[in-house]
Scaffold this motif. Structure first.
Motif, short mmCIF file in Angstrom:
data_model
loop_
_atom_site.label_atom_id
_atom_site.label_comp_id
_atom_site.label_asym_id
_atom_site.label_seq_id
_atom_site.Cartn_x
_atom_site.Cartn_y
_atom_site.Cartn_z
N GLY A 132 -1.64 12.75 -4.17
CA GLY A 132 -1.56 12.11 -2.85
C GLY A 132 -2.93 11.66 -2.36
N ALA A 133 -3.93 12.49 -2.60
CA ALA A 133 -5.29 12.11 -2.21
C ALA A 133 -5.79 10.91 -3.01
CB ALA A 133 -6.23 13.30 -2.38
N VAL A 134 -5.51 10.92 -4.30
CA VAL A 134 -5.92 9.80 -5.15
C VAL A 134 -5.15 8.54 -4.75
CG1 VAL A 134 -5.90 8.91 -7.51
CG2 VAL A 134 -6.66 11.24 -7.07
N GLY A 135 -3.86 8.66 -4.51
CA GLY A 135 -3.06 7.51 -4.10
C GLY A 135 -3.50 6.95 -2.76
N ALA A 136 -3.86 7.80 -1.83
CA ALA A 136 -4.34 7.32 -0.53
C ALA A 136 -5.67 6.60 -0.67
CB ALA A 136 -4.49 8.49 0.44
N ALA A 137 -6.53 7.11 -1.53
CA ALA A 137 -7.82 6.45 -1.75
C ALA A 137 -7.64 5.09 -2.42
CB ALA A 137 -8.73 7.34 -2.60
N LEU A 138 -6.75 5.03 -3.39
CA LEU A 138 -6.52 3.76 -4.07
C LEU A 138 -5.75 2.77 -3.20
CD1 LEU A 138 -5.73 4.91 -7.70
CD2 LEU A 138 -7.82 3.88 -6.83
N ALA A 139 -4.91 3.26 -2.32
CA ALA A 139 -4.15 2.37 -1.45
C ALA A 139 -5.03 1.77 -0.36
CB ALA A 139 -2.98 3.12 -0.82
N SER A 140 -6.12 2.41 -0.03
CA SER A 140 -6.99 1.89 1.02
C SER A 140 -8.05 0.95 0.48
CB SER A 140 -7.65 3.04 1.78
OG SER A 140 -8.55 3.71 0.92
N ILE A 141 -8.13 0.74 -0.81
CA ILE A 141 -9.10 -0.20 -1.38
C ILE A 141 -8.69 -1.61 -0.99
CG2 ILE A 141 -9.95 -1.21 -3.53
CD1 ILE A 141 -9.82 1.53 -4.77
N GLY A 142 -9.63 -2.38 -0.50
CA GLY A 142 -9.35 -3.74 -0.10
C GLY A 142 -8.89 -3.88 1.33
N LYS A 143 -8.71 -2.80 2.02
CA LYS A 143 -8.29 -2.84 3.42
C LYS A 143 -9.49 -3.22 4.27
CE LYS A 143 -5.86 -0.02 6.80
NZ LYS A 143 -5.31 1.28 7.07
N ALA A 144 -9.29 -4.14 5.20
CA ALA A 144 -10.37 -4.58 6.06
C ALA A 144 -10.79 -3.47 7.01
CB ALA A 144 -9.94 -5.81 6.86
N ALA A 145 -12.08 -3.26 7.12
CA ALA A 145 -12.59 -2.22 8.01
C ALA A 145 -12.58 -2.73 9.44
CB ALA A 145 -14.01 -1.83 7.59
N ARG A 146 -12.49 -1.81 10.38
CA ARG A 146 -12.51 -2.18 11.79
C ARG A 146 -13.91 -2.67 12.15
NH1 ARG A 146 -9.28 2.39 15.20
NH2 ARG A 146 -7.22 1.50 14.84
N SER A 147 -13.96 -3.78 12.83
CA SER A 147 -15.26 -4.32 13.21
C SER A 147 -15.72 -3.78 14.56
CB SER A 147 -15.20 -5.84 13.25
OG SER A 147 -14.24 -6.26 14.18
N ARG A 155 0.82 -1.21 0.00
CA ARG A 155 0.00 0.00 0.00
C ARG A 155 0.86 1.26 0.00
NH1 ARG A 155 -4.91 -2.35 1.22
NH2 ARG A 155 -4.89 -3.96 2.78
N LYS A 156 1.97 1.21 0.73
CA LYS A 156 2.86 2.37 0.77
C LYS A 156 3.50 2.62 -0.59
CE LYS A 156 3.97 2.14 5.65
NZ LYS A 156 5.02 1.98 6.65
N VAL A 157 3.80 1.54 -1.29
CA VAL A 157 4.40 1.67 -2.62
C VAL A 157 3.42 2.36 -3.57
CG1 VAL A 157 5.25 0.38 -4.61
CG2 VAL A 157 5.92 -0.31 -2.31
N VAL A 158 2.16 1.98 -3.51
CA VAL A 158 1.15 2.60 -4.35
C VAL A 158 1.01 4.08 -4.00
CG1 VAL A 158 -1.33 2.63 -4.87
CG2 VAL A 158 -0.12 0.46 -4.73
N PHE A 159 0.95 4.38 -2.71
CA PHE A 159 0.79 5.76 -2.26
C PHE A 159 1.96 6.64 -2.71
CE2 PHE A 159 1.49 8.93 1.17
CZ PHE A 159 0.38 9.72 0.92
N PHE A 160 3.18 6.18 -2.44
CA PHE A 160 4.35 7.00 -2.78
C PHE A 160 4.58 7.07 -4.29
CE2 PHE A 160 5.53 6.13 1.72
CZ PHE A 160 5.49 7.44 2.13
#
Length: 105
Positions: A41-56, A2-7
């Motif tokens: 950076g905003a677009v990268g952060a949004a795309l990097a968070s896709i697929g991340k498990a939400a807090r239950s 995810r960090k690679v996608v963001f940066f």
């Protein structure tokens, strides 16, 4: 990953800003790079968070009180029951008698 996608999006934004302001002077080029880095950076952060498990479960110390309809403290309930409660919260209307002497006010 995810960090690679963001940066990488931040790097691509900086490059896009540099190319966009290629024929301008350096201050304009830096401003264009900054604006492009901001948006990428905003677009990268949004795309990097896709697929991340939400807090239950909420984190410790978070206490959120959800008021249900009919609980008597929401503004809609106060308006609906104004005839009964005369603007006070439900079942908190003061009595018609004084506490000390017992005489009616």
């Amino acid at each position: 990953m995810r960090k690679v996608v963001f940066f990488s999006f931040i790097l691509l934004g900086g490059c896009a800003g540099y190319v966009w302001g290629l024929r301008d002077d350096w201050p304009t080029r830096l401003v264009m790079m900054g604006v492009c880095v901001l948006f990428s950076g905003a677009v990268g952060a949004a795309l990097a968070s896709i697929g991340k498990a939400a807090r239950s479960e909420p984190w410790e110390g978070q206490h959120i009180i959800k008021l249900r309809a009919g609980s008597g403290v929401r503004s809609e309930d106060l308006v609906a029951n104004y005839w009964r409660d005369e603007g006070y919260p439900a079942f908190n209307k003061p009595t018609e008698y004084e506490h000390v002497s017992g005489k009616k006010t």
